[in-house]
Design a protein around this motif. Structure first.
Motif, PDB file in Angstrom:
ATOM      1  N   MET A  78      20.184   2.667 -30.910  1.00  0.00           N
ATOM      2  CA  MET A  78      18.863   2.687 -31.357  1.00  0.00           C
ATOM      3  C   MET A  78      18.551   4.186 -31.191  1.00  0.00           C
ATOM      4  O   MET A  78      17.667   4.682 -32.213  1.00  0.00           O
ATOM      5  N   LEU A  79      18.480   4.776 -30.134  1.00  0.00           N
ATOM      6  CA  LEU A  79      18.103   6.108 -30.002  1.00  0.00           C
ATOM      7  C   LEU A  79      19.026   6.964 -31.000  1.00  0.00           C
ATOM      8  O   LEU A  79      18.405   8.000 -31.400  1.00  0.00           O
ATOM      9  N   LYS A  80      20.349   6.846 -31.100  1.00  0.00           N
ATOM     10  CA  LYS A  80      20.948   7.573 -32.156  1.00  0.00           C
ATOM     11  C   LYS A  80      20.464   7.419 -33.415  1.00  0.00           C
ATOM     12  O   LYS A  80      20.333   8.490 -34.265  1.00  0.00           O
ATOM     13  N   GLU A  81      20.297   6.176 -33.907  1.00  0.00           N
ATOM     14  CA  GLU A  81      19.556   5.808 -35.141  1.00  0.00           C
ATOM     15  C   GLU A  81      18.344   6.582 -35.568  1.00  0.00           C
ATOM     16  O   GLU A  81      18.123   7.227 -36.354  1.00  0.00           O
ATOM     17  N   ILE A  82      17.294   6.515 -34.443  1.00  0.00           N
ATOM     18  CA  ILE A  82      16.050   7.000 -34.621  1.00  0.00           C
ATOM     19  C   ILE A  82      15.963   8.453 -34.645  1.00  0.00           C
ATOM     20  O   ILE A  82      15.115   9.214 -35.322  1.00  0.00           O
ATOM     21  N   SER A  83      16.844   8.912 -33.900  1.00  0.00           N
ATOM     22  CA  SER A  83      17.049  10.546 -33.771  1.00  0.00           C
ATOM     23  C   SER A  83      17.126  11.021 -35.142  1.00  0.00           C
ATOM     24  O   SER A  83      16.971  12.500 -35.129  1.00  0.00           O
ATOM     25  N   THR A  84      17.872  10.195 -36.032  1.00  0.00           N
ATOM     26  CA  THR A  84      17.990  10.804 -37.413  1.00  0.00           C
ATOM     27  C   THR A  84      17.122  10.680 -38.368  1.00  0.00           C
ATOM     28  O   THR A  84      17.069  11.367 -39.421  1.00  0.00           O
ATOM     29  N   THR A  85      16.029   9.682 -37.990  1.00  0.00           N
ATOM     30  CA  THR A  85      15.030   9.332 -38.910  1.00  0.00           C
ATOM     31  C   THR A  85      13.583   9.704 -38.432  1.00  0.00           C
ATOM     32  O   THR A  85      12.835   9.631 -39.560  1.00  0.00           O
ATOM     33  N   LEU A  86      13.478  10.258 -37.448  1.00  0.00           N
ATOM     34  CA  LEU A  86      12.062  10.519 -37.119  1.00  0.00           C
ATOM     35  C   LEU A  86      11.836  12.225 -37.354  1.00  0.00           C
ATOM     36  O   LEU A  86      12.995  12.861 -37.791  1.00  0.00           O
ATOM     37  N   GLU A  87      10.880  12.555 -37.599  1.00  0.00           N
ATOM     38  CA  GLU A  87      10.172  14.066 -37.730  1.00  0.00           C
ATOM     39  C   GLU A  87      10.933  14.666 -36.807  1.00  0.00           C
ATOM     40  O   GLU A  87      11.482  14.362 -35.557  1.00  0.00           O
ATOM     41  N   ALA A  88      11.226  16.115 -37.089  1.00  0.00           N
ATOM     42  CA  ALA A  88      11.545  16.992 -36.138  1.00  0.00           C
ATOM     43  C   ALA A  88      11.436  16.798 -34.812  1.00  0.00           C
ATOM     44  O   ALA A  88      12.206  16.659 -33.874  1.00  0.00           O
ATOM     45  N   GLU A  89      10.224  16.924 -34.221  1.00  0.00           N
ATOM     46  CA  GLU A  89       9.882  17.181 -32.788  1.00  0.00           C
ATOM     47  C   GLU A  89      10.243  15.690 -32.213  1.00  0.00           C
ATOM     48  O   GLU A  89      11.024  15.723 -30.814  1.00  0.00           O
ATOM     49  N   ARG A  90       9.866  14.601 -32.647  1.00  0.00           N
ATOM     50  CA  ARG A  90      10.492  13.328 -31.995  1.00  0.00           C
ATOM     51  C   ARG A  90      11.876  13.318 -32.220  1.00  0.00           C
ATOM     52  O   ARG A  90      12.330  12.574 -31.166  1.00  0.00           O
ATOM     53  N   SER A  91      12.416  13.623 -33.153  1.00  0.00           N
ATOM     54  CA  SER A  91      13.971  13.486 -33.215  1.00  0.00           C
ATOM     55  C   SER A  91      14.399  14.167 -32.175  1.00  0.00           C
ATOM     56  O   SER A  91      15.586  13.719 -31.567  1.00  0.00           O
ATOM     57  N   GLN A  92      14.010  15.305 -31.943  1.00  0.00           N
ATOM     58  CA  GLN A  92      14.443  16.198 -30.617  1.00  0.00           C
ATOM     59  C   GLN A  92      14.141  15.451 -29.429  1.00  0.00           C
ATOM     60  O   GLN A  92      15.270  15.672 -28.578  1.00  0.00           O
ATOM     61  N   GLN A  93      13.181  14.835 -29.138  1.00  0.00           N
ATOM     62  CA  GLN A  93      12.941  14.294 -28.158  1.00  0.00           C
ATOM     63  C   GLN A  93      13.850  13.159 -27.793  1.00  0.00           C
ATOM     64  O   GLN A  93      14.234  12.758 -26.744  1.00  0.00           O
TER      65      GLN A  93
END
Length: 91
Positions: free
Chosen positions: A57-72
């Motif tokens: 889930m972390l891997k998947e959402i890290s590619t779909t969220l905006e830059a700041e949240r993706s980086q988090q």
């Protein structure tokens, strides 16, 4: 393997990043609300399968969220799943 306090923080931070309630997070993983609640309150540890799903889930959402949240999300992956770092084979 992650220790319980780390798992609790990981799950809480992931939920906050995604804006999911415990119930929504539980549904996304295919577990019950009370299971997620126990994980967050350090009463129980996720199974290896559940940890694998959380990592995915972390891997998947890290590619779909905006830059700041993706980086988090990527920082959570790096901190809690160091074996997921680039240049390392996943078994």
């Amino acid at each position: 393997m992650l220790k319980q306090p780390e798992i609790s923080r990981l799950i809480r931070e992931l939920r906050q990043l995604t804006g999911l309630t415990q119930e929504q997070f539980a549904a996304a993983l295919g577990v019950t609300y009370s299971t997620v609640n126990r994980w967050e309150n350090t009463h129980m540890q996720p199974s290896p399968l559940a940890l694998k799903q959380i990592k995915a889930m972390l891997k998947e959402i890290s590619t779909t969220l905006e830059a700041e949240r993706s980086q988090q999300c990527q920082q959570l992956l790096d901190r809690h799943f160091p074996e997921a770092l680039p240049n390392q084979r996943e078994i």
